[in-house]
Design a protein around this motif. Structure first.
Motif, PDB file in Angstrom:
ATOM      1  N   GLN A  30       0.824  -1.208   0.000  1.00 39.45           N
ATOM      2  CA  GLN A  30       0.000   0.000   0.000  1.00 39.45           C
ATOM      3  C   GLN A  30       0.855   1.254   0.000  1.00 39.45           C
ATOM      4  O   GLN A  30       0.567   2.216  -0.726  1.00 39.45           O
ATOM      5  CB  GLN A  30      -0.938  -0.005   1.210  1.00 39.45           C
ATOM      6  N   VAL A  31       1.920   1.277   0.794  1.00 35.70           N
ATOM      7  CA  VAL A  31       2.808   2.441   0.818  1.00 35.70           C
ATOM      8  C   VAL A  31       3.471   2.626  -0.542  1.00 35.70           C
ATOM      9  O   VAL A  31       3.532   3.736  -1.073  1.00 35.70           O
ATOM     10  CB  VAL A  31       3.878   2.319   1.934  1.00 35.70           C
ATOM     11  N   VAL A  35      -0.299   6.791  -4.465  1.00 36.42           N
ATOM     12  CA  VAL A  35       0.205   8.104  -4.888  1.00 36.42           C
ATOM     13  C   VAL A  35      -0.177   9.134  -3.827  1.00 36.42           C
ATOM     14  O   VAL A  35      -1.346   9.188  -3.427  1.00 36.42           O
ATOM     15  CB  VAL A  35      -0.396   8.497  -6.254  1.00 36.42           C
ATOM     16  N   PRO A  36       0.787   9.943  -3.343  1.00 25.76           N
ATOM     17  CA  PRO A  36       0.411  10.982  -2.379  1.00 25.76           C
ATOM     18  C   PRO A  36      -0.724  11.840  -2.940  1.00 25.76           C
ATOM     19  O   PRO A  36      -0.723  12.209  -4.107  1.00 25.76           O
ATOM     20  CB  PRO A  36       1.694  11.791  -2.210  1.00 25.76           C
ATOM     21  N   PRO A  43      -3.530  12.756   2.953  1.00 25.63           N
ATOM     22  CA  PRO A  43      -3.024  13.180   1.643  1.00 25.63           C
ATOM     23  C   PRO A  43      -1.517  13.011   1.458  1.00 25.63           C
ATOM     24  O   PRO A  43      -1.043  12.977   0.335  1.00 25.63           O
ATOM     25  CB  PRO A  43      -3.423  14.652   1.567  1.00 25.63           C
ATOM     26  N   ASP A  44      -0.763  12.854   2.542  1.00 22.49           N
ATOM     27  CA  ASP A  44       0.683  12.674   2.413  1.00 22.49           C
ATOM     28  C   ASP A  44       1.098  11.209   2.438  1.00 22.49           C
ATOM     29  O   ASP A  44       2.283  10.888   2.343  1.00 22.49           O
ATOM     30  CB  ASP A  44       1.425  13.468   3.491  1.00 22.49           C
ATOM     31  N   PHE A  45       0.131  10.280   2.531  1.00 22.49           N
ATOM     32  CA  PHE A  45       0.437   8.847   2.563  1.00 22.49           C
ATOM     33  C   PHE A  45       0.907   8.369   1.197  1.00 22.49           C
ATOM     34  O   PHE A  45       0.393   8.783   0.164  1.00 22.49           O
ATOM     35  CB  PHE A  45      -0.808   8.053   2.984  1.00 22.49           C
ATOM     36  N   GLY A  46       1.874   7.465   1.173  1.00 21.33           N
ATOM     37  CA  GLY A  46       2.383   6.876  -0.059  1.00 21.33           C
ATOM     38  C   GLY A  46       3.769   7.385  -0.372  1.00 21.33           C
ATOM     39  O   GLY A  46       4.347   8.174   0.376  1.00 21.33           O
ATOM     40  N   CYS A  47       4.308   6.915  -1.498  1.00 14.92           N
ATOM     41  CA  CYS A  47       5.666   7.344  -1.846  1.00 14.92           C
ATOM     42  C   CYS A  47       5.795   7.879  -3.262  1.00 14.92           C
ATOM     43  O   CYS A  47       6.856   8.351  -3.635  1.00 14.92           O
ATOM     44  CB  CYS A  47       6.663   6.217  -1.599  1.00 14.92           C
ATOM     45  N   GLY A  48       4.771   7.825  -4.064  1.00 15.92           N
ATOM     46  CA  GLY A  48       4.850   8.383  -5.408  1.00 15.92           C
ATOM     47  C   GLY A  48       5.684   7.575  -6.364  1.00 15.92           C
ATOM     48  O   GLY A  48       6.149   8.081  -7.382  1.00 15.92           O
ATOM     49  N   LEU A  49       5.881   6.299  -6.062  1.00 19.77           N
ATOM     50  CA  LEU A  49       6.702   5.436  -6.894  1.00 19.77           C
ATOM     51  C   LEU A  49       6.193   5.350  -8.331  1.00 19.77           C
ATOM     52  O   LEU A  49       6.973   5.429  -9.279  1.00 19.77           O
ATOM     53  CB  LEU A  49       6.756   4.035  -6.276  1.00 19.77           C
ATOM     54  N   LEU A  50       4.899   5.222  -8.498  1.00 22.10           N
ATOM     55  CA  LEU A  50       4.342   5.095  -9.851  1.00 22.10           C
ATOM     56  C   LEU A  50       4.529   6.362 -10.678  1.00 22.10           C
ATOM     57  O   LEU A  50       4.648   6.305 -11.900  1.00 22.10           O
ATOM     58  CB  LEU A  50       2.863   4.723  -9.779  1.00 22.10           C
ATOM     59  N   GLY A  71      12.568   5.899   2.624  1.00 20.42           N
ATOM     60  CA  GLY A  71      12.095   6.924   3.549  1.00 20.42           C
ATOM     61  C   GLY A  71      10.607   6.805   3.833  1.00 20.42           C
ATOM     62  O   GLY A  71      10.175   6.952   4.983  1.00 20.42           O
ATOM     63  N   SER A  72       9.814   6.541   2.809  1.00 19.66           N
ATOM     64  CA  SER A  72       8.363   6.386   2.999  1.00 19.66           C
ATOM     65  C   SER A  72       8.041   5.161   3.846  1.00 19.66           C
ATOM     66  O   SER A  72       7.167   5.213   4.712  1.00 19.66           O
ATOM     67  CB  SER A  72       7.656   6.283   1.649  1.00 19.66           C
ATOM     68  N   LEU A  73       8.746   4.067   3.610  1.00 16.96           N
ATOM     69  CA  LEU A  73       8.509   2.870   4.414  1.00 16.96           C
ATOM     70  C   LEU A  73       8.871   3.120   5.876  1.00 16.96           C
ATOM     71  O   LEU A  73       8.157   2.698   6.787  1.00 16.96           O
ATOM     72  CB  LEU A  73       9.291   1.683   3.857  1.00 16.96           C
ATOM     73  N   GLN A  74       9.974   3.825   6.096  1.00 19.78           N
ATOM     74  CA  GLN A  74      10.360   4.147   7.476  1.00 19.78           C
ATOM     75  C   GLN A  74       9.334   5.070   8.131  1.00 19.78           C
ATOM     76  O   GLN A  74       8.989   4.911   9.292  1.00 19.78           O
ATOM     77  CB  GLN A  74      11.748   4.782   7.515  1.00 19.78           C
ATOM     78  N   GLN A  75       8.844   6.051   7.384  1.00 19.25           N
ATOM     79  CA  GLN A  75       7.879   7.000   7.926  1.00 19.25           C
ATOM     80  C   GLN A  75       6.581   6.309   8.320  1.00 19.25           C
ATOM     81  O   GLN A  75       6.058   6.539   9.411  1.00 19.25           O
ATOM     82  CB  GLN A  75       7.587   8.101   6.913  1.00 19.25           C
TER      83      GLN A  75
END
Length: 119
Positions: A30-31, A35-36, A43-50, A71-75
């Motif tokens: 899910q992270v 998409v943020p 609204p800030d959840f996710g990492c924007g990988l796609l 960083g997103s996984l750590q957060q």
């Protein structure tokens, strides 16, 4: 036990459940692929990988993507896992991510692979 992702109904007509290790893997997915801005109340959840998948493929981008994902996984999951390594590959119309992590609860090392079609 935790609710399964994606949500579903089991053969007894109840909410489908999964064991904790599967639930942690589901949360990592899910992270990675959220998409943020996609979630209304977070609204800030996710990492924007796609969003980065269509950027020019070079070493600088690969390093930036790895740092962003880690960083997103750590957060978002830092209290549950300790991320050891992240590898991101973009081949043709597929994005593959490998995450090596330790589950903090029992110090068990895990390796999870995720893949998404981009087309």
């Amino acid at each position: 036990m935790a609710l399964a992702f994606p949500f579903g109904i089991d053969s007894r007509g109840r909410s489908r459940e999964v064991y904790d290790d599967v639930h942690i893997r589901d949360m990592i997915e899910q992270v990675l692929f959220t998409v943020p801005g996609e979630r209304v109340n977070r609204p800030d959840f996710g990492c924007g990988l796609l969003q980065l998948a269509f950027a020019p493929n070079n070493d600088a981008l690969a390093a930036a993507v790895q740092m962003t994902v880690q960083g997103s996984l750590q957060q978002w999951l830092g209290e549950l896992i300790e991320v050891e390594a992240v590898q991101v590959e973009s081949l043709d119309a597929r994005l593959s991510v490998t995450v090596q992590y330790i589950v903090r609860r029992d110090r068990e090392r895990q390796l999870a692979r995720f893949s998404r079609g981009l087309a």
